[in-house]
Design an enzyme around this catalytic site. Structure first.
Site, PDB file in Angstrom:
ATOM      1  NE  ARG A  69      36.252  30.785  38.546  1.00 51.74           N
ATOM      2  CZ  ARG A  69      35.251  31.110  37.825  1.00 51.74           C
ATOM      3  NH1 ARG A  69      34.860  30.417  36.612  1.00 51.74           N
ATOM      4  NH2 ARG A  69      34.336  32.072  38.283  1.00 51.74           N
ATOM      5  CE1 TYR A 210      46.050  35.175  40.339  1.00 52.99           C
ATOM      6  CE2 TYR A 210      43.807  34.368  40.501  1.00 52.99           C
ATOM      7  CZ  TYR A 210      44.842  35.219  40.745  1.00 52.99           C
ATOM      8  OH  TYR A 210      44.508  36.356  41.646  1.00 52.99           O
ATOM      9  CE  LYS A 219      35.138  28.564  42.324  1.00 60.06           C
ATOM     10  NZ  LYS A 219      33.952  28.867  43.159  1.00 60.06           N
ATOM     11  CG  HIS A 239      29.428  28.583  43.379  1.00 59.95           C
ATOM     12  ND1 HIS A 239      29.386  29.675  42.314  1.00 59.95           N
ATOM     13  CD2 HIS A 239      30.672  28.932  44.161  1.00 59.95           C
ATOM     14  CE1 HIS A 239      30.360  30.624  42.532  1.00 59.95           C
ATOM     15  NE2 HIS A 239      31.123  30.266  43.564  1.00 59.95           N
ATOM     16  CB  SER A 261      31.856  35.995  40.978  1.00 56.38           C
ATOM     17  OG  SER A 261      31.567  36.580  39.897  1.00 56.38           O
ATOM     18  CB  CYS A 263      26.199  38.463  44.754  1.00 57.56           C
ATOM     19  SG  CYS A 263      25.932  38.884  42.803  1.00 57.56           S
ATOM     20  CG  ASP A 286      33.648  29.132  46.470  1.00 54.85           C
ATOM     21  OD1 ASP A 286      32.687  29.824  46.207  1.00 54.85           O
ATOM     22  OD2 ASP A 286      34.385  28.369  45.786  1.00 54.85           O
ATOM     23  NE  ARG A 378      40.112  35.198  43.514  1.00 47.80           N
ATOM     24  CZ  ARG A 378      39.046  34.580  43.516  1.00 47.80           C
ATOM     25  NH1 ARG A 378      38.483  34.000  44.466  1.00 47.80           N
ATOM     26  NH2 ARG A 378      38.109  34.776  42.521  1.00 47.80           N
TER      27      ARG A 378
END
Ligand code: OXD
Ligand code: MN
Length: 595
Positions: A69, A210, A219, A239, A261, A263, A286, A378
């Site tokens: 992103r 992407y 998102k 989120h 992210s 975590c 997510d 991914r």
């Protein structure tokens, strides 16, 4: 064409603007998916993985400049600058629309324009929303097919006049007659725009192929546009993972969790509890859309239909469920390729294979000092691939607890509970994660505040966002709303080693959390919130020293004085719009510390 006049008008407008060679309406069948996947393989855009090892799976390699992103090229475009607030890039629609219209003009020359009708949330559900993505990227079509509910069933709803979010995407690489298409076309960084027009329920994304830049249901829609819709309609687009927990007596509870992210959000969503008799099942990893229902409880549903997870760090030890999830029918992006046509990424096995083809398509040999996969590689897999998918994954489920968390080597204990919902909003607002040496050098040791793990995803002014959480509070009461907790699995000792074993052992903390939601007495008050009475925490069969536990639950006044100074400093981003709820809660925290 369709029977929805506004959809038809929009398709005609975009076709005229972008001048594609063909237009295809995506009906969402497996045959279309298989045919398009085969086309991608035949055109050199994708590699088919060994069907014996990884049935019906593909590997794509992106352009090295298009791997994640791009927050600096992501815009919230509202008439008034205030509405984007201090945390978003803002350009007015009157300035941005002409720039992007110029970029979109003829941008699909030589390409097929796909019309992808999709639903975020189960088709026809009252929590769900419809979108239509127009894209010239077959990669996007294949991924949207997995990540959302697509196709003719949504088209039927559109034919019956359903409203929809307009999502326009182009890779920004028109082809001249006879020009060879690269494997991953995209535009240079300065021409990339991931733009949101909440006043028009519209997304325009140009120049990147992407993930979150291009799969516009995720998102862009389910967080940035949906957070605007949620504010107007009185619900929350967050989120967050959604997890179902069943205790040894068969009691069922659902929790959600927001983590920045890196975590361990997907790992927690797929936790394998170490505590005997406990069972965990996944509803989502997510995004959660949440509403207070008539019974006063907050219900959550996962609007997505798939996982778009980071491969890196996923192993038998960290997340065996994710490994089972990607065993077939999966798209990999930027993983390394093995000699027997399977994928590999760092940490998948303790030792790398001798030889791989790296994510840039080059030979790679074990011992090389560059890694063979991209750190943001991914997997895209259907939710139904997950062996522990909860049967309620398509229903809104009542939430007992909300977890906030971050990567904090010091200061924040393993777990603490907010005193009430308003204190919980404060805890969400100060969430942050330590930037490690591997990340941005200039900020080593600093905490990057990521309120509610939504910093890049709140589609409007953050002050209004905090006040919207307050509105949700006013829809119910403390007694009925979820209890709010802060977890920190990442506390380190004086040798910089993690103190808490994490992964499946986190179930011990989840057990305490659920006990607290029933208000059992097992807690100790501290100035920052309630922590467990360690003597009564379930540590059965766990080897951990008294000293380690002391550090894990330490609330150190000096460290917190520093933390409070840092919060004061951070709150300056609000200027004169700092919400009263945050002002009051910070004041109460200082009072409890007698600062
Ligand atoms: C994601 C992210 O891809 O948070 O889920 O960046
Ligand atoms: Mn995410």
């Amino acid at each position: 064409m369709t029977k929805n006049v506004s959809l038809n008008d929009w398709i005609t407008e975009i076709q005229t603007l972008c001048t594609p060679d063909n237009v295809v309406i995506w009906n969402g069948t497996q045959k279309e998916y298989n045919d398009l996947a085969e086309d991608c393989v035949n055109n050199g855009k994708a590699i088919r993985l060994n069907p014996k090892k990884r049935p019906n799976s593909l590997l794509f390699r992106s352009h090295p400049s298009d791997v994640a992103r791009v927050e600096k090229r992501t815009f919230i475009s509202t008439t008034k600058k205030y509405d984007a607030g201090p945390t978003n890039n803002w350009v007015s629609p009157s300035k941005l629309k002409p720039i992007m219209t110029g970029l979109f003009r003829n941008s699909m020359a030589g390409r097929t324009m796909y019309i992808i009708p999709f639903s975020m949330g189960p088709i026809g559900h009252e929590f769900s929303k419809i979108g239509v993505e127009i894209s010239d990227s077959p990669y996007v079509v294949l991924n949207m097919h997995i990540m959302t509910r697509t196709g003719s069933r949504i088209l039927d709803m559109l034919n019956n006049g359903s409203e929809f979010v307009k999502c326009l995407h182009s890779v920004g690489y028109p082809l001249k007659p006879g020009q060879i298409d690269p494997a991953w076309p995209c535009a240079p960084m300065e021409d990339k725009y991931i733009s949101h027009f909440p006043e028009d329920n519209m997304i325009w994304s140009y120049g990147s192929g992407y993930g979150g830049n291009a799969l516009l249901g995720k998102k862009c829609f389910a967080l940035r546009i949906a957070s605007n819709q949620a504010r107007n309609e009185g619900w929350l687009a967050e989120h967050m993972l959604i997890l179902k927990l069943t205790d040894p007596k068969g009691n069922i509870n659902y929790i959600t969790g927001a983590f920045p992210s890196a975590c361990g959000k997907t790992n927690l969503a797929m936790i394998n509890p170490s505590l005997e008799g406990w069972k965990a099942e996944t509803c989502g990893d997510d995004i959660a859309w949440m509403r207070v229902q008539n019974d006063g409880r907050l219900y959550a549903i996962n609007p997505e239909n798939g996982f778009f997870g980071v491969t890196s760090g996923t192993s038998e030890k960290s997340n065996p469920v994710a490994l089972a999830t990607v065993k077939d029918n999966t798209i990999f992006t930027n993983a390394a390729l093995t000699d027997d046509m399977d994928v590999w990424w760092e940490d998948l096995t303790e030792e790398a294979p001798n030889h791989l083809i790296d994510w840039k398509g080059k030979d790679w040999y074990r011992g090389s000092d560059i890694r063979p996969d991209h750190p943001n590689a991914r997997f895209t897999s259907p939710l139904t691939n997950c062996p522990i998918l909860a049967k309620e994954y398509e229903e809104p489920v009542p939430i007992s607890a909300i977890l906030f968390g971050g990567r904090r080597p010091t200061t924040i204990p393993l777990i603490h509970q907010s005193y009430d919902f308003l204190h919980g909003i404060f805890i969400g607002s100060i969430m942050g994660s330590q930037i490690t040496a591997a990340a941005i050098d200039a900020n080593i040791g600093k905490v990057r505040r990521d309120p509610f793990a939504m910093l890049p995803f709140i589609g409007y002014n953050i002050a209004d966002y905090i006040n919207h959480w307050l509105d949700i509070y006013h829809q119910s009461t403390d007694a009925l709303l979820p209890k709010i907790f802060f977890v920190n699995w990442f506390r380190r000792d004086e040798n910089n080693k993690y103190i808490w074993p994490g992964f499946g052992e986190n179930s011990r903390i989840l057990k305490w959390i659920l006990e607290r939601t029933k208000d059992y007495a097992n807690y100790k008050p501290t100035p920052i919130g309630m922590i467990p009475d360690v003597a009564r925490l379930d540590l059965s069969n766990l080897k951990i020293s008294k000293g380690a536990l002391d550090t894990l639950f330490e609330v150190n006044r000096d460290a917190w004085t520093e933390e409070i100074n840092s919060i004061d400093e951070y709150y300056k981003i609000y200027k004169d719009t700092l919400p009263n709820v945050l002002k009051n809660q910070l004041h109460l925290l200082k009072e409890r510390f007698k600062i």
